[in-house]
Design a protein around this motif. Structure first.
Motif, PDB file in Angstrom:
ATOM      1  N   PHE A 160       0.819  -1.206   0.000  1.00 10.41           N
ATOM      2  CA  PHE A 160       0.000   0.000   0.000  1.00 10.41           C
ATOM      3  C   PHE A 160       0.858   1.263   0.000  1.00 10.41           C
ATOM      4  N   GLU A 161       1.822   1.343   0.898  1.00 11.10           N
ATOM      5  CA  GLU A 161       2.634   2.554   0.986  1.00 11.10           C
ATOM      6  C   GLU A 161       3.489   2.737  -0.264  1.00 11.10           C
ATOM      7  N   ALA A 162       3.998   1.639  -0.821  1.00  8.72           N
ATOM      8  CA  ALA A 162       4.762   1.743  -2.066  1.00  8.72           C
ATOM      9  C   ALA A 162       3.875   2.265  -3.188  1.00  8.72           C
ATOM     10  N   LEU A 163       2.624   1.838  -3.207  1.00 10.52           N
ATOM     11  CA  LEU A 163       1.686   2.313  -4.219  1.00 10.52           C
ATOM     12  C   LEU A 163       1.401   3.793  -4.046  1.00 10.52           C
ATOM     13  N   MET A 164       1.211   4.230  -2.804  1.00  9.07           N
ATOM     14  CA  MET A 164       0.944   5.645  -2.554  1.00  9.07           C
ATOM     15  C   MET A 164       2.153   6.508  -2.920  1.00  9.07           C
ATOM     16  N   ARG A 165       3.363   5.988  -2.694  1.00  4.58           N
ATOM     17  CA  ARG A 165       4.561   6.754  -3.061  1.00  4.58           C
ATOM     18  C   ARG A 165       4.719   6.892  -4.558  1.00  4.58           C
ATOM     19  N   ARG A 166       4.105   5.991  -5.312  1.00  4.09           N
ATOM     20  CA  ARG A 166       4.172   6.079  -6.775  1.00  4.09           C
ATOM     21  C   ARG A 166       3.303   7.208  -7.332  1.00  4.09           C
ATOM     22  N   ILE A 167       2.350   7.707  -6.553  1.00  3.05           N
ATOM     23  CA  ILE A 167       1.496   8.802  -7.026  1.00  3.05           C
ATOM     24  C   ILE A 167       2.329  10.073  -7.059  1.00  3.05           C
ATOM     25  N   SER A 168       2.626  10.551  -8.230  1.00  2.00           N
ATOM     26  CA  SER A 168       3.438  11.760  -8.381  1.00  2.00           C
ATOM     27  C   SER A 168       3.139  12.368  -9.745  1.00  2.00           C
ATOM     28  N   VAL A 169       2.295  13.380  -9.746  1.00  2.00           N
ATOM     29  CA  VAL A 169       1.909  14.056 -10.986  1.00  2.00           C
ATOM     30  C   VAL A 169       2.695  15.359 -11.095  1.00  2.00           C
ATOM     31  N   PRO A 170       3.639  15.465 -12.037  1.00  2.00           N
ATOM     32  CA  PRO A 170       4.474  16.678 -12.126  1.00  2.00           C
ATOM     33  C   PRO A 170       3.674  17.871 -12.614  1.00  2.00           C
ATOM     34  N   ARG A 171       4.191  19.047 -12.333  1.00  2.00           N
ATOM     35  CA  ARG A 171       3.568  20.292 -12.763  1.00  2.00           C
ATOM     36  C   ARG A 171       4.135  20.713 -14.114  1.00  2.00           C
ATOM     37  N   ILE A 172       3.315  21.421 -14.877  1.00  2.00           N
ATOM     38  CA  ILE A 172       3.789  21.974 -16.147  1.00  2.00           C
ATOM     39  C   ILE A 172       4.759  23.121 -15.883  1.00  2.00           C
ATOM     40  N   GLY A 173       4.429  23.984 -14.938  1.00  2.00           N
ATOM     41  CA  GLY A 173       5.292  25.107 -14.591  1.00  2.00           C
ATOM     42  C   GLY A 173       6.064  24.820 -13.322  1.00  2.00           C
ATOM     43  N   PRO A 174       6.393  25.864 -12.561  1.00  2.00           N
ATOM     44  CA  PRO A 174       7.118  25.665 -11.304  1.00  2.00           C
ATOM     45  C   PRO A 174       6.240  25.009 -10.250  1.00  2.00           C
ATOM     46  N   GLY A 175       6.896  24.402  -9.292  1.00  2.00           N
ATOM     47  CA  GLY A 175       6.162  23.751  -8.215  1.00  2.00           C
ATOM     48  C   GLY A 175       6.460  22.267  -8.152  1.00  2.00           C
ATOM     49  N   ARG A 176       6.267  21.714  -6.958  1.00  2.00           N
ATOM     50  CA  ARG A 176       6.526  20.293  -6.768  1.00  2.00           C
ATOM     51  C   ARG A 176       5.389  19.458  -7.336  1.00  2.00           C
ATOM     52  N   ALA A 177       5.709  18.211  -7.642  1.00  2.00           N
ATOM     53  CA  ALA A 177       4.696  17.282  -8.135  1.00  2.00           C
ATOM     54  C   ALA A 177       3.654  17.026  -7.050  1.00  2.00           C
ATOM     55  N   ARG A 178       2.412  16.812  -7.470  1.00  2.00           N
ATOM     56  CA  ARG A 178       1.355  16.514  -6.500  1.00  2.00           C
ATOM     57  C   ARG A 178       1.395  15.024  -6.179  1.00  2.00           C
ATOM     58  N   CYS A 179       1.485  14.717  -4.908  1.00  2.00           N
ATOM     59  CA  CYS A 179       1.610  13.334  -4.455  1.00  2.00           C
ATOM     60  C   CYS A 179       0.491  12.907  -3.510  1.00  2.00           C
ATOM     61  N   ARG A 180      -0.380  13.834  -3.130  1.00  2.00           N
ATOM     62  CA  ARG A 180      -1.385  13.525  -2.113  1.00  2.00           C
ATOM     63  C   ARG A 180      -2.790  13.702  -2.664  1.00  2.00           C
ATOM     64  N   PRO A 181      -3.568  12.614  -2.746  1.00  2.00           N
ATOM     65  CA  PRO A 181      -4.967  12.741  -3.182  1.00  2.00           C
ATOM     66  C   PRO A 181      -5.833  13.301  -2.067  1.00  2.00           C
ATOM     67  N   ASP A 182      -7.067  13.645  -2.414  1.00  2.00           N
ATOM     68  CA  ASP A 182      -8.003  14.165  -1.412  1.00  2.00           C
ATOM     69  C   ASP A 182      -8.648  13.036  -0.606  1.00  2.00           C
ATOM     70  N   GLN A 183      -8.840  11.884  -1.254  1.00  2.00           N
ATOM     71  CA  GLN A 183      -9.537  10.771  -0.606  1.00  2.00           C
ATOM     72  C   GLN A 183      -9.033   9.461  -1.192  1.00  2.00           C
ATOM     73  N   VAL A 184      -8.997   8.429  -0.373  1.00  2.00           N
ATOM     74  CA  VAL A 184      -8.613   7.084  -0.811  1.00  2.00           C
ATOM     75  C   VAL A 184      -9.734   6.122  -0.436  1.00  2.00           C
ATOM     76  N   SER A 185     -10.248   5.424  -1.443  1.00  2.00           N
ATOM     77  CA  SER A 185     -11.248   4.376  -1.213  1.00  2.00           C
ATOM     78  C   SER A 185     -10.603   3.025  -1.511  1.00  2.00           C
ATOM     79  N   ALA A 186     -10.841   2.056  -0.650  1.00  2.00           N
ATOM     80  CA  ALA A 186     -10.265   0.723  -0.828  1.00  2.00           C
ATOM     81  C   ALA A 186     -11.156  -0.294  -0.135  1.00  2.00           C
ATOM     82  N   ASP A 187     -10.949  -1.577  -0.448  1.00  2.00           N
ATOM     83  CA  ASP A 187     -11.765  -2.622   0.166  1.00  2.00           C
ATOM     84  C   ASP A 187     -11.157  -3.059   1.498  1.00  2.00           C
ATOM     85  N   ARG A 188     -11.709  -4.120   2.082  1.00  2.00           N
ATOM     86  CA  ARG A 188     -11.328  -4.538   3.427  1.00  2.00           C
ATOM     87  C   ARG A 188      -9.898  -5.055   3.523  1.00  2.00           C
TER      88      ARG A 188
END
Length: 281
Positions: A160-188
């Motif tokens: 799970f944590e390795a998967l979350m660390r893979r979330i990295s959407v770079p910016r077109i301009g200046p600024g760090r890549a977005r790595c944190r979603p607003d919500q996570v839904s998953a099963d049991r």
């Protein structure tokens, strides 16, 4: 348009500047779109490399280019364009899927230390034979954001944590890549305290149901068991997006059954499928 065409003309215009440029010296490379279409044809049909149609040129040329791009960040740049247009839904869902491995996928002789190849080549043996597990996080529009691989017998929560660390959407301009979603839904399968604590520390809303054994254990302990975690059934319905994303990926026969010996090649094929998904309106 051919039946197994990967990219439409409109989709190619969106990503035509993403592949690396042709070399300044030496012979000119084969057209990038032809190579991408050849790779897409191979994995859409599940055919061997040597069976590529003649219109794509020598199969060795396509295979060598595919290997060169195996670790390329082309699809990440496509995500950056989508994020700049506010086109990514950050209510993400997480799940995994088992992929059967063909007998040709076994017997890799290349050292695992090369190209960050895992030591087990992401292959595991279970009652169903050799399998690979594709861990996937999808945005709320059924598009893949990240998908690490593991052996098929490994439990979902371990990655799970390795998967979350893979979330990295770079910016077109200046600024760090977005790595944190607003919500996570998953099963049991992802309901452990460690996972919930990890999401809490990062300020991410958690929508994960509590399994029956945890409910019984909490009630058995009485006041020491603590309060039940908050769970929004309405928001949990969005978890179907990851199931639909898996279904879209497995429309490619080369993704639904693994024939690649190396995990990095199979993951690169999933990247090509992801590019096609992201480039489709």
């Amino acid at each position: 348009m051919e039946r197994h065409c990967v990219l439409t003309g409109v989709a190619w215009e969106q990503i035509s500047d993403l592949p690396p440029p042709h070399p300044a010296r030496g012979g000119r490379w084969r057209d990038h779109r032809t190579v991408i279409e050849a790779v897409g044809w191979k994995y859409r049909t599940g055919a061997p490399w040597r069976d590529l149609p003649e219109r794509f040129g020598p199969w060795q040329t396509v295979y060598n280019r595919f290997r060169r791009w195996a670790r390329d960040a082309t699809w990440k740049r496509l995500q950056a364009h989508a994020d700049a247009a506010h086109d990514i839904g950050w209510l993400v869902s997480i799940d995994s899927t088992i992929v059967r491995a063909h007998q040709h996928a076994s017997g890799a002789t290349q050292p695992a230390a090369i190209f960050e190849e895992p030591s087990d080549h992401a292959l595991g043996r279970s009652r169903g034979g050799l399998t690979t597990k594709l861990h996937l996080v999808a945005d709320s529009r059924c598009r893949p954001l990240a998908f690490p691989l593991s052996a098929g017998h490994r439990h979902d929560s371990l990655f799970f944590e390795a998967l979350m660390r893979r979330i990295s959407v770079p910016r077109i301009g200046p600024g760090r890549a977005r790595c944190r979603p607003d919500q996570v839904s998953a099963d049991r399968a992802y309901s452990s305290r460690a996972i919930c604590a990890y999401l809490r520390r990062r300020g991410i809303r958690t929508v994960i149901p509590e399994p029956s054994d945890q409910i019984a254990n909490r009630k058995r302990r009485g006041a020491r068991g603590g309060r039940p975690p908050l769970f929004d059934r309405v928001r949990y319905k969005i978890r179907n997006t990851v199931e639909r994303c898996i279904a879209r990926l497995k429309q490619w026969r080369g993704i639904a059954m693994r024939t690649d010996k190396l995990a990095i090649h199979y993951e690169a094929a999933a990247h090509v499928a992801a590019i096609a998904i992201w480039a489709t309106p």
